[in-house]
Write a protein that holds these residues in place. Structure first.
Motif, PDB file in Angstrom:
ATOM      1  N   ASN A  64       0.863  -1.173   0.000  1.00 38.42           N
ATOM      2  CA  ASN A  64       0.000   0.000   0.000  1.00 38.42           C
ATOM      3  C   ASN A  64       0.902   1.227   0.000  1.00 38.42           C
ATOM      4  O   ASN A  64       1.570   1.502   0.996  1.00 38.42           O
ATOM      5  CB  ASN A  64      -0.891  -0.037   1.244  1.00 38.42           C
ATOM      6  N   LEU A  69      -6.359   3.023   4.200  1.00 36.48           N
ATOM      7  CA  LEU A  69      -6.310   1.621   4.599  1.00 36.48           C
ATOM      8  C   LEU A  69      -7.058   0.801   3.557  1.00 36.48           C
ATOM      9  O   LEU A  69      -8.151   1.180   3.119  1.00 36.48           O
ATOM     10  CB  LEU A  69      -6.952   1.425   5.971  1.00 36.48           C
ATOM     11  N   HIS A  70      -6.455  -0.305   3.130  1.00 40.22           N
ATOM     12  CA  HIS A  70      -7.098  -1.242   2.215  1.00 40.22           C
ATOM     13  C   HIS A  70      -7.140  -2.603   2.902  1.00 40.22           C
ATOM     14  O   HIS A  70      -6.429  -2.838   3.877  1.00 40.22           O
ATOM     15  CB  HIS A  70      -6.321  -1.337   0.900  1.00 40.22           C
ATOM     16  N   GLN A  71      -7.976  -3.495   2.370  1.00 35.16           N
ATOM     17  CA  GLN A  71      -8.105  -4.840   2.942  1.00 35.16           C
ATOM     18  C   GLN A  71      -8.368  -5.814   1.803  1.00 35.16           C
ATOM     19  O   GLN A  71      -9.294  -5.614   1.017  1.00 35.16           O
ATOM     20  CB  GLN A  71      -9.252  -4.842   3.952  1.00 35.16           C
ATOM     21  N   GLN A  73      -9.597  -9.201   0.215  1.00 32.75           N
ATOM     22  CA  GLN A  73     -10.557 -10.277   0.450  1.00 32.75           C
ATOM     23  C   GLN A  73     -10.621 -11.156  -0.783  1.00 32.75           C
ATOM     24  O   GLN A  73     -10.856 -10.659  -1.886  1.00 32.75           O
ATOM     25  CB  GLN A  73     -11.947  -9.709   0.743  1.00 32.75           C
ATOM     26  N   ARG A  90      -7.499  -9.701   4.713  1.00 34.28           N
ATOM     27  CA  ARG A  90      -6.143  -9.388   5.182  1.00 34.28           C
ATOM     28  C   ARG A  90      -5.930  -7.878   5.122  1.00 34.28           C
ATOM     29  O   ARG A  90      -5.956  -7.301   4.039  1.00 34.28           O
ATOM     30  CB  ARG A  90      -5.087 -10.077   4.319  1.00 34.28           C
ATOM     31  N   PRO A  91      -5.752  -7.222   6.265  1.00 39.17           N
ATOM     32  CA  PRO A  91      -5.504  -5.782   6.258  1.00 39.17           C
ATOM     33  C   PRO A  91      -4.246  -5.437   5.459  1.00 39.17           C
ATOM     34  O   PRO A  91      -3.275  -6.179   5.475  1.00 39.17           O
ATOM     35  CB  PRO A  91      -5.308  -5.440   7.736  1.00 39.17           C
ATOM     36  N   PRO A  93      -2.437  -2.053   5.512  1.00 36.56           N
ATOM     37  CA  PRO A  93      -2.168  -0.652   5.854  1.00 36.56           C
ATOM     38  C   PRO A  93      -0.937  -0.155   5.108  1.00 36.56           C
ATOM     39  O   PRO A  93      -0.147  -0.954   4.612  1.00 36.56           O
ATOM     40  CB  PRO A  93      -1.928  -0.698   7.362  1.00 36.56           C
ATOM     41  N   CYS A 111     -10.741  -5.154  -2.541  1.00 35.42           N
ATOM     42  CA  CYS A 111     -10.578  -4.407  -1.302  1.00 35.42           C
ATOM     43  C   CYS A 111     -11.966  -4.303  -0.669  1.00 35.42           C
ATOM     44  O   CYS A 111     -12.903  -3.837  -1.320  1.00 35.42           O
ATOM     45  CB  CYS A 111     -10.010  -3.009  -1.584  1.00 35.42           C
ATOM     46  N   TYR A 113     -13.044  -2.317   1.477  1.00 35.81           N
ATOM     47  CA  TYR A 113     -13.468  -0.934   1.704  1.00 35.81           C
ATOM     48  C   TYR A 113     -13.836  -0.208   0.408  1.00 35.81           C
ATOM     49  O   TYR A 113     -14.647   0.717   0.428  1.00 35.81           O
ATOM     50  CB  TYR A 113     -12.360  -0.129   2.394  1.00 35.81           C
TER      51      TYR A 113
END
Length: 128
Positions: A64, A69-71, A73, A90-91, A93, A111, A113
């Protein structure tokens, strides 16, 4: 430089997260042996490149480079989806890379989010 490593095996997929100082080639550069494919999550809500091809055993490192913040999936797209599609997000950051080593197959992700299954901020990893 101090590094923290941890790994999780789940159904042919290995996940390794590593924290370290960024290098001249980014947070993924220099931290992992061998040929690493780097996927960058950006503040413009894209994964770059969106679609990557890897060899079995080759690491795919997500980094990143922005401030959001991304996650990551995994998505369920077909009947032969592995544990990848059903694993926890999985976060991702800023400045904390996430590395996957996957078995042969097609892996879709997004992501949580900023995207959804094959829309918004999403991508694929094809492993042969």
């Amino acid at each position: 430089m101090r590094k923290t490593l941890f790994a999780l095996m789940c159904g042919g997929a290995a996940l390794v997260a590593c924290s370290s100082s960024p290098t001249s080639s980014g947070v993924c550069g220099g931290n992992f042996p061998g040929d690493v494919i780097i996927v960058t999550a950006k503040d413009n809500l894209t994964f770059t490149p969106q679609n990557v091809q890897a060899n079995v055993g080759q690491a795919v490192c997500f980094q990143n480079t922005g401030t959001l913040l991304h996650q990551i999936q995994g998505d369920s797209v077909g009947p032969t989806d592995s544990v990848w599609a059903h694993s926890d997000p999985r976060p991702l950051p800023p400045n904390l890379p996430v590395v996957f080593q996957l078995a042969a197959g097609n892996y879709y992700y997004h992501c949580t989010y900023h995207g959804a299954n094959q829309s918004g901020m999403w991508g694929t990893i094809t492993v042969r």
